[in-house]
Design a protein around this motif. Sequence first.
Motif, PDB file in Angstrom:
ATOM      1  N   LEU A  12       0.857  -1.188   0.000  1.00 41.57           N
ATOM      2  CA  LEU A  12       0.000   0.000   0.000  1.00 41.57           C
ATOM      3  C   LEU A  12       0.890   1.234   0.000  1.00 41.57           C
ATOM      4  CD1 LEU A  12      -2.842   1.339   0.359  1.00 41.57           C
ATOM      5  CD2 LEU A  12      -2.447   1.170   2.830  1.00 41.57           C
ATOM      6  N   VAL A  13       0.550   2.206  -0.839  1.00 45.63           N
ATOM      7  CA  VAL A  13       1.255   3.474  -0.859  1.00 45.63           C
ATOM      8  C   VAL A  13       0.219   4.580  -0.974  1.00 45.63           C
ATOM      9  CG1 VAL A  13       1.663   3.333  -3.367  1.00 45.63           C
ATOM     10  CG2 VAL A  13       3.098   4.837  -1.955  1.00 45.63           C
ATOM     11  N   GLY A 183      -1.771  19.501  -2.849  1.00 39.61           N
ATOM     12  CA  GLY A 183      -3.016  19.093  -2.262  1.00 39.61           C
ATOM     13  C   GLY A 183      -3.291  17.721  -2.826  1.00 39.61           C
ATOM     14  N   THR A 184      -4.520  17.359  -2.941  1.00 33.20           N
ATOM     15  CA  THR A 184      -4.865  16.061  -3.517  1.00 33.20           C
ATOM     16  C   THR A 184      -4.412  14.936  -2.595  1.00 33.20           C
ATOM     17  OG1 THR A 184      -4.474  16.995  -5.718  1.00 33.20           O
ATOM     18  CG2 THR A 184      -4.782  14.639  -5.601  1.00 33.20           C
ATOM     19  N   VAL A 185      -5.182  13.864  -2.548  1.00 32.74           N
ATOM     20  CA  VAL A 185      -4.771  12.666  -1.821  1.00 32.74           C
ATOM     21  C   VAL A 185      -4.968  11.472  -2.741  1.00 32.74           C
ATOM     22  CG1 VAL A 185      -5.436  13.682   0.393  1.00 32.74           C
ATOM     23  CG2 VAL A 185      -7.056  12.182  -0.803  1.00 32.74           C
ATOM     24  N   GLY A 186      -4.266  10.387  -2.448  1.00 32.61           N
ATOM     25  CA  GLY A 186      -4.420   9.203  -3.290  1.00 32.61           C
ATOM     26  C   GLY A 186      -3.865   7.971  -2.618  1.00 32.61           C
ATOM     27  N   ALA A 187      -4.213   6.820  -3.184  1.00 35.21           N
ATOM     28  CA  ALA A 187      -3.732   5.538  -2.671  1.00 35.21           C
ATOM     29  C   ALA A 187      -3.660   4.535  -3.806  1.00 35.21           C
ATOM     30  CB  ALA A 187      -4.647   5.015  -1.569  1.00 35.21           C
ATOM     31  N   VAL A 188      -2.694   3.626  -3.714  1.00 34.00           N
ATOM     32  CA  VAL A 188      -2.577   2.485  -4.620  1.00 34.00           C
ATOM     33  C   VAL A 188      -2.315   1.257  -3.762  1.00 34.00           C
ATOM     34  CG1 VAL A 188      -1.522   1.568  -6.714  1.00 34.00           C
ATOM     35  CG2 VAL A 188      -1.508   4.048  -6.311  1.00 34.00           C
ATOM     36  N   ASP A 226      -4.131  -1.134 -13.825  1.00 33.63           N
ATOM     37  CA  ASP A 226      -4.340  -2.272 -14.701  1.00 33.63           C
ATOM     38  C   ASP A 226      -3.776  -3.506 -14.011  1.00 33.63           C
ATOM     39  OD1 ASP A 226      -1.546  -2.203 -15.187  1.00 33.63           O
ATOM     40  OD2 ASP A 226      -1.799  -0.990 -16.987  1.00 33.63           O
ATOM     41  N   GLU A 227      -3.597  -4.597 -14.752  1.00 34.36           N
ATOM     42  CA  GLU A 227      -3.129  -5.823 -14.128  1.00 34.36           C
ATOM     43  C   GLU A 227      -1.644  -5.771 -13.768  1.00 34.36           C
ATOM     44  OE1 GLU A 227      -2.886  -6.417 -18.619  1.00 34.36           O
ATOM     45  OE2 GLU A 227      -4.126  -5.341 -17.144  1.00 34.36           O
ATOM     46  N   ARG A 228      -0.919  -4.768 -14.268  1.00 30.64           N
ATOM     47  CA  ARG A 228       0.521  -4.673 -14.018  1.00 30.64           C
ATOM     48  C   ARG A 228       0.883  -3.669 -12.928  1.00 30.64           C
ATOM     49  NH1 ARG A 228      -0.425  -4.684 -19.380  1.00 30.64           N
ATOM     50  NH2 ARG A 228       0.372  -6.458 -20.590  1.00 30.64           N
ATOM     51  N   CYS A 229       0.156  -2.554 -12.855  1.00 33.17           N
ATOM     52  CA  CYS A 229       0.535  -1.490 -11.931  1.00 33.17           C
ATOM     53  C   CYS A 229      -0.624  -0.545 -11.686  1.00 33.17           C
ATOM     54  CB  CYS A 229       1.747  -0.719 -12.454  1.00 33.17           C
ATOM     55  SG  CYS A 229       1.472   0.135 -14.026  1.00 33.17           S
ATOM     56  N   GLY A 230      -0.457   0.328 -10.688  1.00 26.88           N
ATOM     57  CA  GLY A 230      -1.433   1.362 -10.388  1.00 26.88           C
ATOM     58  C   GLY A 230      -0.715   2.650 -10.050  1.00 26.88           C
ATOM     59  N   ILE A 231      -1.378   3.792 -10.345  1.00 31.42           N
ATOM     60  CA  ILE A 231      -0.764   5.103 -10.176  1.00 31.42           C
ATOM     61  C   ILE A 231      -1.799   6.093  -9.669  1.00 31.42           C
ATOM     62  CG2 ILE A 231       0.381   7.039 -11.349  1.00 31.42           C
ATOM     63  CD1 ILE A 231       0.335   3.748 -13.144  1.00 31.42           C
ATOM     64  N   SER A 232      -1.374   6.985  -8.764  1.00 30.45           N
ATOM     65  CA  SER A 232      -2.173   8.148  -8.361  1.00 30.45           C
ATOM     66  C   SER A 232      -1.269   9.369  -8.392  1.00 30.45           C
ATOM     67  CB  SER A 232      -2.755   7.961  -6.958  1.00 30.45           C
ATOM     68  OG  SER A 232      -3.414   9.147  -6.519  1.00 30.45           O
ATOM     69  N   GLY A 276       6.818  22.457 -18.487  1.00 34.08           N
ATOM     70  CA  GLY A 276       6.623  23.559 -17.549  1.00 34.08           C
ATOM     71  C   GLY A 276       5.830  23.220 -16.311  1.00 34.08           C
ATOM     72  N   GLY A 277       5.405  21.973 -16.148  1.00 35.76           N
ATOM     73  CA  GLY A 277       4.623  21.582 -14.986  1.00 35.76           C
ATOM     74  C   GLY A 277       5.466  20.947 -13.903  1.00 35.76           C
ATOM     75  N   ASP A 278       4.806  20.599 -12.799  1.00 36.77           N
ATOM     76  CA  ASP A 278       5.486  19.905 -11.716  1.00 36.77           C
ATOM     77  C   ASP A 278       4.471  19.110 -10.917  1.00 36.77           C
ATOM     78  OD1 ASP A 278       4.181  21.971 -10.440  1.00 36.77           O
ATOM     79  OD2 ASP A 278       5.915  22.717  -9.361  1.00 36.77           O
ATOM     80  N   GLY A 279       4.967  18.293 -10.000  1.00 37.16           N
ATOM     81  CA  GLY A 279       4.087  17.483  -9.174  1.00 37.16           C
ATOM     82  C   GLY A 279       4.733  16.177  -8.795  1.00 37.16           C
ATOM     83  N   GLY A 280       3.905  15.189  -8.482  1.00 37.57           N
ATOM     84  CA  GLY A 280       4.419  13.900  -8.059  1.00 37.57           C
ATOM     85  C   GLY A 280       3.433  12.789  -8.352  1.00 37.57           C
ATOM     86  N   ALA A 281       3.863  11.565  -8.084  1.00 34.22           N
ATOM     87  CA  ALA A 281       2.995  10.404  -8.255  1.00 34.22           C
ATOM     88  C   ALA A 281       3.480   9.290  -7.346  1.00 34.22           C
ATOM     89  CB  ALA A 281       2.989   9.929  -9.712  1.00 34.22           C
ATOM     90  N   ILE A 282       2.522   8.486  -6.910  1.00 31.97           N
ATOM     91  CA  ILE A 282       2.832   7.227  -6.240  1.00 31.97           C
ATOM     92  C   ILE A 282       2.408   6.105  -7.173  1.00 31.97           C
ATOM     93  CG2 ILE A 282       2.689   8.124  -3.895  1.00 31.97           C
ATOM     94  CD1 ILE A 282      -0.201   6.944  -3.801  1.00 31.97           C
ATOM     95  N   ALA A 283       3.113   4.978  -7.075  1.00 35.45           N
ATOM     96  CA  ALA A 283       2.805   3.860  -7.962  1.00 35.45           C
ATOM     97  C   ALA A 283       3.288   2.570  -7.316  1.00 35.45           C
ATOM     98  CB  ALA A 283       3.478   4.053  -9.322  1.00 35.45           C
ATOM     99  N   LEU A 284       2.689   1.465  -7.702  1.00 33.83           N
ATOM    100  CA  LEU A 284       3.217   0.158  -7.327  1.00 33.83           C
ATOM    101  C   LEU A 284       2.893  -0.841  -8.423  1.00 33.83           C
ATOM    102  CD1 LEU A 284       0.729  -1.851  -6.306  1.00 33.83           C
ATOM    103  CD2 LEU A 284       0.991  -0.615  -4.185  1.00 33.83           C
ATOM    104  N   ASP A 285       3.679  -1.928  -8.473  1.00 34.44           N
ATOM    105  CA  ASP A 285       3.445  -2.954  -9.480  1.00 34.44           C
ATOM    106  C   ASP A 285       2.938  -4.238  -8.832  1.00 34.44           C
ATOM    107  OD1 ASP A 285       5.642  -4.327  -8.430  1.00 34.44           O
ATOM    108  OD2 ASP A 285       6.998  -3.753 -10.053  1.00 34.44           O
ATOM    109  N   ARG A 286       2.706  -5.260  -9.646  1.00 33.52           N
ATOM    110  CA  ARG A 286       2.083  -6.490  -9.162  1.00 33.52           C
ATOM    111  C   ARG A 286       2.994  -7.316  -8.264  1.00 33.52           C
ATOM    112  NH1 ARG A 286       1.454  -8.968 -15.202  1.00 33.52           N
ATOM    113  NH2 ARG A 286       3.638  -8.968 -15.792  1.00 33.52           N
ATOM    114  N   HIS A 287       4.267  -6.939  -8.181  1.00 31.89           N
ATOM    115  CA  HIS A 287       5.198  -7.603  -7.275  1.00 31.89           C
ATOM    116  C   HIS A 287       5.320  -6.877  -5.936  1.00 31.89           C
ATOM    117  CE1 HIS A 287       6.257  -9.964 -10.752  1.00 31.89           C
ATOM    118  NE2 HIS A 287       6.622  -8.882 -11.407  1.00 31.89           N
ATOM    119  N   GLY A 288       4.625  -5.744  -5.822  1.00 37.14           N
ATOM    120  CA  GLY A 288       4.680  -4.960  -4.598  1.00 37.14           C
ATOM    121  C   GLY A 288       5.779  -3.928  -4.564  1.00 37.14           C
ATOM    122  N   ASN A 289       6.468  -3.725  -5.695  1.00 43.03           N
ATOM    123  CA  ASN A 289       7.470  -2.656  -5.766  1.00 43.03           C
ATOM    124  C   ASN A 289       6.772  -1.302  -5.755  1.00 43.03           C
ATOM    125  OD1 ASN A 289       9.790  -4.404  -6.096  1.00 43.03           O
ATOM    126  ND2 ASN A 289       8.971  -4.847  -8.126  1.00 43.03           N
TER     127      ASN A 289
END
Length: 317
Positions: A12-13, A183-188, A226-232, A276-289
């Motif tokens: 979980l991230v 701002g914004t919140v998310g989970a994968v 998808d079946e390989r990974c998730g992103i927020s 010209g943009g900025d920000g971030g992302a969280i992600a994980l794959d099907r192996h838990g990386n």
Amino acid sequence: MVVRKVSGPLALVIHGGAGVIEPGQLGEADERAILTDLDRALDSGHAVLATGGSALDAVEAAVTALEDSPHFNAGKGSVFDAGGGHELDASIMEGHTRRAGAVAGVRTVRNPVRLARVVMDESPHVFLIGDGAEQFADTQPRIERVPNAWFDTETRLQQLRQAQAREQAQWQDSQNLRGKYFGTVGAVALDGRGRIAAATSTGGMTNKRWGRVGDSPLIGAGTWADERCGISGTGWGEFFIRNAVAHDIAARVAYRGDAIAAATDEVILRVVPELGGDGGAIALDRHGNIAMSFSTSGMYRGWIRPDGTRGTAIYGS
């Protein structure tokens, strides 16, 4: 509570937004409160996974906990729009089925991520907005309603006043928006059956007008699974939309075989900033990386890895 057998790795991230968050900017009490609420959200999501629940239920639980905290720009802590009110957006996606639900511009729904989930489960649609989304919420007994003023916080009101003062002084140009969309919140999450889900929720940008909607409720921009990974994602939404950020990360994993961390870094640290943009992302794959990438000075974040190790952080390393 029914406890189901957990066979595969769990992960979980979460994030609570990326932006200009410098060491020393937050008071000690605020920093402790933010880290406590990140831990609470991790506990909420991981409790679902640890008892054999689905990744979909886990991200809904984690994001709901973040929406109920006044420290993040979602739910209770949502920023004010130019009219002095709040318009909230959210999305959720299940990876192995590609089912998704999203809402934008809702004003009386305490937890927009729950409404996004119900749109996915109980309607033939993916995305509902404004009055229509509110009317749909009227038909759903599990959706808690609150007055728009319930989302008010003094901190966000001060941010609105500051933004309006800058605007009147013609201060706000495109470069000065960098880092100020945090701002914004998310989970994968990855569950014991190897299934992935992702969810994102936001109050949008301070002083927004004209029904502006960013990337958070847009499948493929702010959220993807998808079946390989998730992103927020979290950041300057217009650039995340233009680059289909969440899907771009997933496509690099699917079509080039990139590792999740490499794919996330490439998009967040190169593709978005080059325009010209900025920000971030969280992600994980099907192996838990797990990947947590951001081009801003900080990103509220927390994680629990398959080996059970966990942590929370605010600033860059």
